[in-house]
Write a protein that holds these residues in place. Structure first.
Motif, PDB file in Angstrom:
ATOM      1  N   CYS A  82      -3.654   0.525  -2.824  1.00  0.00           N
ATOM      2  CA  CYS A  82      -3.164  -0.806  -2.429  1.00  0.00           C
ATOM      3  C   CYS A  82      -3.248  -1.733  -3.630  1.00  0.00           C
ATOM      4  N   SER A  83      -2.299  -2.655  -3.704  1.00  0.00           N
ATOM      5  CA  SER A  83      -2.201  -3.603  -4.809  1.00  0.00           C
ATOM      6  C   SER A  83      -2.610  -4.981  -4.328  1.00  0.00           C
ATOM      7  N   THR A  84      -3.356  -5.708  -5.154  1.00  0.00           N
ATOM      8  CA  THR A  84      -3.835  -7.043  -4.800  1.00  0.00           C
ATOM      9  C   THR A  84      -3.240  -8.084  -5.737  1.00  0.00           C
ATOM     10  N   LEU A  85      -3.426  -9.330  -5.369  1.00  0.00           N
ATOM     11  CA  LEU A  85      -2.795 -10.443  -6.072  1.00  0.00           C
ATOM     12  C   LEU A  85      -3.366 -10.645  -7.472  1.00  0.00           C
ATOM     13  N   ASP A  86      -4.542 -10.115  -7.764  1.00  0.00           N
ATOM     14  CA  ASP A  86      -5.143 -10.275  -9.085  1.00  0.00           C
ATOM     15  C   ASP A  86      -4.698  -9.206 -10.066  1.00  0.00           C
ATOM     16  N   GLY A  87      -3.674  -8.405  -9.696  1.00  0.00           N
ATOM     17  CA  GLY A  87      -3.131  -7.417 -10.610  1.00  0.00           C
ATOM     18  C   GLY A  87      -3.869  -6.104 -10.641  1.00  0.00           C
ATOM     19  N   GLN A  88      -4.704  -5.810  -9.659  1.00  0.00           N
ATOM     20  CA  GLN A  88      -5.457  -4.559  -9.618  1.00  0.00           C
ATOM     21  C   GLN A  88      -4.881  -3.619  -8.561  1.00  0.00           C
ATOM     22  N   ILE A  89      -5.080  -2.314  -8.800  1.00  0.00           N
ATOM     23  CA  ILE A  89      -4.723  -1.281  -7.835  1.00  0.00           C
ATOM     24  C   ILE A  89      -6.012  -0.611  -7.376  1.00  0.00           C
ATOM     25  N   HIS A  90      -6.306  -0.691  -6.093  1.00  0.00           N
ATOM     26  CA  HIS A  90      -7.519  -0.124  -5.509  1.00  0.00           C
ATOM     27  C   HIS A  90      -7.172   1.193  -4.820  1.00  0.00           C
ATOM     28  N   TYR A 104     -11.854   4.266  -6.941  1.00  0.00           N
ATOM     29  CA  TYR A 104     -11.817   3.642  -8.250  1.00  0.00           C
ATOM     30  C   TYR A 104     -10.739   2.562  -8.244  1.00  0.00           C
ATOM     31  N   THR A 105     -10.665   1.827  -9.356  1.00  0.00           N
ATOM     32  CA  THR A 105      -9.767   0.681  -9.481  1.00  0.00           C
ATOM     33  C   THR A 105      -9.085   0.724 -10.839  1.00  0.00           C
ATOM     34  N   LEU A 130       0.844  -1.194   0.000  1.00  0.00           N
ATOM     35  CA  LEU A 130       0.000   0.000   0.000  1.00  0.00           C
ATOM     36  C   LEU A 130       0.880   1.245   0.000  1.00  0.00           C
ATOM     37  N   ALA A 131       0.227   2.391  -0.313  1.00  0.00           N
ATOM     38  CA  ALA A 131       0.938   3.679  -0.341  1.00  0.00           C
ATOM     39  C   ALA A 131      -0.067   4.790  -0.109  1.00  0.00           C
ATOM     40  N   TYR A 132       0.328   5.767   0.694  1.00  0.00           N
ATOM     41  CA  TYR A 132      -0.477   6.962   0.940  1.00  0.00           C
ATOM     42  C   TYR A 132      -0.112   8.042  -0.072  1.00  0.00           C
ATOM     43  N   ARG A 133      -1.133   8.794  -0.507  1.00  0.00           N
ATOM     44  CA  ARG A 133      -0.862   9.983  -1.295  1.00  0.00           C
ATOM     45  C   ARG A 133      -0.213  11.030  -0.392  1.00  0.00           C
ATOM     46  N   PRO A 134       0.669  11.902  -0.925  1.00  0.00           N
ATOM     47  CA  PRO A 134       1.372  12.857  -0.051  1.00  0.00           C
ATOM     48  C   PRO A 134       0.469  13.759   0.782  1.00  0.00           C
ATOM     49  N   ASP A 135      -0.772  14.016   0.336  1.00  0.00           N
ATOM     50  CA  ASP A 135      -1.669  14.840   1.141  1.00  0.00           C
ATOM     51  C   ASP A 135      -2.498  14.028   2.117  1.00  0.00           C
ATOM     52  N   GLY A 136      -2.349  12.694   2.124  1.00  0.00           N
ATOM     53  CA  GLY A 136      -3.050  11.854   3.073  1.00  0.00           C
ATOM     54  C   GLY A 136      -4.520  11.637   2.783  1.00  0.00           C
ATOM     55  N   ALA A 180       0.840 -16.351 -13.978  1.00  0.00           N
ATOM     56  CA  ALA A 180       1.688 -16.372 -12.789  1.00  0.00           C
ATOM     57  C   ALA A 180       2.437 -15.060 -12.649  1.00  0.00           C
ATOM     58  N   GLY A 181       2.382 -14.468 -11.462  1.00  0.00           N
ATOM     59  CA  GLY A 181       3.189 -13.300 -11.135  1.00  0.00           C
ATOM     60  C   GLY A 181       2.748 -11.999 -11.741  1.00  0.00           C
ATOM     61  N   LYS A 182       1.562 -11.952 -12.326  1.00  0.00           N
ATOM     62  CA  LYS A 182       1.116 -10.708 -12.952  1.00  0.00           C
ATOM     63  C   LYS A 182       0.393  -9.846 -11.928  1.00  0.00           C
ATOM     64  N   CYS A 183       1.172  -9.244 -11.052  1.00  0.00           N
ATOM     65  CA  CYS A 183       0.624  -8.361 -10.033  1.00  0.00           C
ATOM     66  C   CYS A 183       1.715  -7.376  -9.619  1.00  0.00           C
ATOM     67  N   PHE A 184       1.274  -6.295  -8.979  1.00  0.00           N
ATOM     68  CA  PHE A 184       2.193  -5.262  -8.525  1.00  0.00           C
ATOM     69  C   PHE A 184       2.560  -5.530  -7.070  1.00  0.00           C
ATOM     70  N   THR A 185       3.865  -5.572  -6.811  1.00  0.00           N
ATOM     71  CA  THR A 185       4.337  -5.814  -5.443  1.00  0.00           C
ATOM     72  C   THR A 185       4.883  -4.562  -4.780  1.00  0.00           C
TER      73      THR A 185
END
Length: 891
Positions: A567-575, A586-587, A556-562, A611-616
């Motif tokens: 967050c990244s999930t195992l199915d290759g999506q960013i929520h 949004y996603t 996961l990562a916070y935007r600089p303004d909070g 296999a392995g198609k996700c953001f870590t």
């Protein structure tokens, strides 16, 4: 989006040979790239081009303008070193053992398998066929391992694996000389592979007088030939002016030499002066010497003709410096326990360069003063985590070799290494004061490092041993949090006392993501239990929010303004979540964006494999407008957060020596036993010194399993953007890649009109209208014009001009001031500009801190660096003045 590759950190040397150009430029191979280190300025830079595989040999022209590189696929790049541009490309048919330019720079000798090829060196012109093969010698019975040119570029001595060295004669002219035996002279007697063969010269005549051959068993042979006296004249009495130039022939008749030379046009006139050719002489063994380092083998050697010295390196990490021809040992020291893969003199002979490929070690040693000029060593295994300092001047790296290294971003040098951890370093975090670094490790400790005294001043532990994989600290630096891999808990410590304050329980999987909100004291954590949790630590309310997902949450990562959480999930999506309202905004679907690259062991195509198609790893930009994402792929994706679209994909490498770079595999390399590249048919004595089984520790494989024979798999483990927003770093299999902003070819006006032209800016400056000129230049957004207008303002007019600048142009003006402050000598003038801008636009800067934060961070970075430089200079001057005053009083 306009980022380009700038430098490569974490791996100063990975094999091959090193070359010193112009006595001060050290050129070495870093994987499939070329690194250039200025030994005087203490700066290193990686050239922007790449070879197809890891580089094996490097050669530089005598004037230092051209560079020749050969990789493992025997593909050659001909490079213009000052312009950093590839001029020509060439592929050799055989494995290249050595390559060198001739001393006159006109030819290139290439040891291609058993063949010795002489190529004509191309120039600056673009030609259809730049490389011309002049001559080929096919007299060796086995692969050539080394070669050397004579000072006049007429002779070559080569050593090969057939235990013999050969002396070849190369004539530039196409016409053959009479009585010229083309067969080389053989130097026999060695009992092992010859790794070095060098010409020795007579210092008085600067002609070749001896040959040195060095074999792998630690023997050095000195060869020489008998000296020839000049021929005595037949007639001793002086001749009259009319007497022709005559001499007795072989049959006793008188021969007119002048007429013979006129008649024989195909004979070289200088044959009577130079005497017999070297390869036709009867060379004899003058001396045998042995280095006596058994059972260690000789692995690297070099010879300096001017000093008549030999430097040798061995497989046990010992190097020796010997004075020839008496074989006097000057130095015999040990660098490490791993074998030395390159040893070379610089042009003057006062510096020795050593490289150890297995340790990634590169040393430059001055043998007269016995001091280090350069001492750099990369990580032994892959880099797991990186962290930027708040002022963007430092970059810390942690790896599987249990070490933490801190690098200076501007110079590319590592200035401190911490090795107190006993297991892999998994997370790093810089404190806000810029002088403290936190690290988490699998050894169950979180350590705090002092960057002033370079020591571990505090260690945070748990009642029972745990494995930490994530780390975070609040803005004040009073609370330290770490997530575990085995117990699924989050531990909270006090920075001042080091005591354990709290243990946060609730996750049911490893806590791989941990980060404090930049604006409040809310802690966010992500786990493999498919949840993201928010914790209120200071109020003692524990978990205050829980975000559920359908797949495991990796980071996961916070935007600089909070105000936003990604967050990244195992199915290759960013929520993307709103942490204040607790709703999903949004996603982004990134499976197709990150897909690419097929492993050697994959049974499916790269497009069909799941296999392995996700953001870590995720990282927001400094202003929060876009986000960088990377994972087990050769790509790093940049997304626009507001539009949820892919802006750009960065391919981190083109190196085919790594697995997962190609999208399609060559079916010709598929055999009944499997892929041809996975069949280990290498020799036991690898000349380059890189053991493929221990080259990289693959953290994603089970212990003891090597599905691709230890071949490194390309991936991105960590991404971080500098607080200034001008650069970002990626921890990859290749090392730490640095990308910086490239504004050299992009024209991006902010408010362009018909009247907004460079001529209008010049006219306003001539009419002494600095306000109008500055506004016009800011509307054009031309960096050179903005700086020109800033410098043209009189010091007394700075407050009035600063007050007239609209707020929408303030960010661009601050960026220009930061760039000027870094190079301009007018220090007080630019600082007065910064002071007036803060006075006039102080409230607006506080209200719009998110947009102005990258520019302000850049300005802070430059001011901090200048403050440090001035402090050092002032302290030195103060000491010097005190010394001068004390000496004058004594007198």
């Amino acid at each position: 989006m306009n980022y380009r590759f700038q430098n490569l950190l974490g791996a100063p040397y990975r094999g091959g040979n090193a070359v010193v150009v112009n006595n001060t430029l050290l050129i070495s191979a870093v994987g499939n790239r070329v690194s250039v280190t200025d030994l005087v300025k203490s700066e290193t830079v990686t050239l922007p081009f790449q070879a197809s595989t890891n580089l094996r040999r490097i050669a530089a022209s005598p004037d230092g303008v051209f560079l020749l590189t050969v990789d493992e696929n025997n593909r050659c790049l001909f490079i213009n070193l000052p312009r950093r541009a590839v001029l020509h490309r060439l592929s050799f048919k055989h494995q290249v053992g050595d390559v060198k330019f001739s001393p006159n720079g006109r030819f290139i000798a290439v040891a291609a398998g058993k063949l010795l090829q002489i190529w004509r060196s191309p120039g600056f012109r673009k030609e259809f066929f730049p490389f011309e093969l002049v001559k080929t010698f096919a007299d060796c019975n086995d692969r050539i391992t080394s070669l050397d040119w004579s000072p006049n570029s007429d002779y070559l001595v080569v050593g090969s694996k057939d235990l013999a060295a050969r002396l070849f004669y190369f004539e530039e002219s196409k016409t053959k000389k009479k009585n010229n035996n083309s067969k080389p002279f053989l130097f026999l007697g060695h009992r092992d592979v010859i790794l070095g063969a060098f010409f020795g010269v007579d210092k008085k005549t600067n002609s070749v007088s001896k040959v040195y051959t060095l074999s792998r068993d630690g023997a050095i042979f000195s060869w020489g030939y008998p000296k020839f006296e000049p021929m005595e004249e037949e007639y001793s009495e002086p001749e009259s002016p009319g007497t022709p130039d005559v001499r007795r022939g072989q049959n006793g008749e008188l021969v007119n030499l002048k007429k013979r030379k006129d008649m024989e046009h195909d004979t070289n006139d200088s044959d009577e002066d130079i005497g017999p050719l070297l390869h036709n002489l009867k060379w004899e063994l003058l001396k045998k010497d042995f280095f006596l380092q058994a059972p260690a083998k000789l692995t690297a050697c070099d010879y300096h003709r001017g000093l008549d010295m030999v430097v040798v390196g061995f497989s046990n990490g010992v190097f020796g410096l010997y004075q020839m021809p008496d074989f006097v040992c000057i130095h015999l020291l040990s660098i490490s326990r791993e074998k030395i893969t390159t040893a070379v003199f610089n042009g003057l002979g006062n510096w020795l360069t050593f490289g150890c490929a297995k340790l990634g070690q590169l040393l430059v040693w001055e043998w007269k003063s016995e001091s280090y000029i350069l001492k750099q060593q990369g990580h032994y295994f892959d880099v797991n985590c990186i962290a930027y300092s708040p002022d963007s001047q430092l970059l810390a790296t942690g790896a599987d070799d249990n070490k933490i290294k801190v690098w200076t971003v501007s110079s590319g040098f590592c200035f401190v290494t911490f090795s107190e951890h006993t297991n892999s370093v998994t997370a790093l975090h810089f404190m806000a004061n810029n002088h403290c670094l936190l690290s988490a490790s699998l050894d169950g400790t979180v350590r705090a490092w002092d960057l002033f005294r370079y020591r571990n001043f505090r260690t945070f532990v748990t009642p029972t041993p745990k494995q930490f994989v994530s780390l975070a600290s609040d803005q004040s630096g009073e609370v330290i949090c770490a997530g575990t891999l085995d117990s699924f808990e989050i531990f909270v410590w006090s920075m001042k006392t080091g005591r354990l304050l709290d243990v946060l329980s609730g996750h049911e999987g490893p806590v791989h993501g941990l980060m404090f909100s930049p604006t409040n004291a809310i802690l966010a954590s992500s786990s493999w239990d498919k949840t993201v949790r928010l914790w209120d630590i200071f109020e003692g309310r524990g978990g205050v929010e829980k975000f559920d997902h359908t797949h495991d949450v990796l980071t996961l990562a916070y935007r600089p303004d909070g105000k936003q959480l990604a967050c990244s999930t195992l199915d290759g999506q960013i929520h993307f979540w709103d942490p204040l309202e607790g709703v999903e905004m949004y996603t982004i679907e990134g499976r197709r964006d990150i897909s690419g690259g097929r492993l050697m062991t994959d049974r499916r195509l790269a497009a069909n494999s799941s296999a392995g198609k996700c953001f870590t790893t995720l990282c927001y930009s400094a202003d929060g407008s876009y986000i960088l994402a990377g994972g087990s792929s050769k790509y790093i994706c940049m997304y626009d957060v507001a539009e949820q679209v892919l802006l750009r994909r960065f391919q981190i490498t083109l190196n085919l020596s790594l697995d997962g770079v190609l999208d399609f595999l060559n079916s010709k390399k598929m055999t009944e036993a499997g892929p041809l590249d996975l069949i280990d048919d290498d020799d036991s004595d690898t000349e380059e010194g890189i053991d493929k089984q221990t080259r990289n520790k693959l953290a994603y494989d089970l212990p003891g399993s090597m599905p691709n024979h230890g071949r490194p798999i390309i991936r991105t483990k960590c991404l971080r953007i500098a607080p200034t927003g001008r650069s970002w770093a990626a921890a990859t299999t290749e090392g730490v890649l640095l990308y910086s902003m490239d504004e050299s070819f992009i024209f991006d006006p902010t408010d362009l009109d018909v009247d907004v032209t460079p001529e209008a800016v010049d006219a306003a400056l001539k009419d002494e209208q600095p306000k109008r000129a500055l506004i016009l230049s800011l509307r054009m957004n031309e960096d050179a014009l903005i700086k020109k207008c800033i410098v043209a303002v009189a010091p007394a007019e700075i407050p009035a001009v600063a007050a007239s600048v609209p707020f929408r142009y303030l960010q661009r003006l601050v960026e220009a001031l930061a760039a000027l402050l870094e190079k301009s000598p007018h220090l007080e003038f630019i600082l007065r500009w910064c002071q007036e801008l803060c006075k006039v636009h102080g409230s607006s800067i506080q209200q719009n801190s998110r947009n102005l934060l990258p520019a302000l961070k850049s300005l802070q970075k430059v001011i901090t660096r200048l403050h440090q430089d001035l402090a050092d200079t002032c302290s030195s001057n103060e000491y010097m003045l005190r010394y001068l005053c004390s000496t004058s009083n004594k007198r």
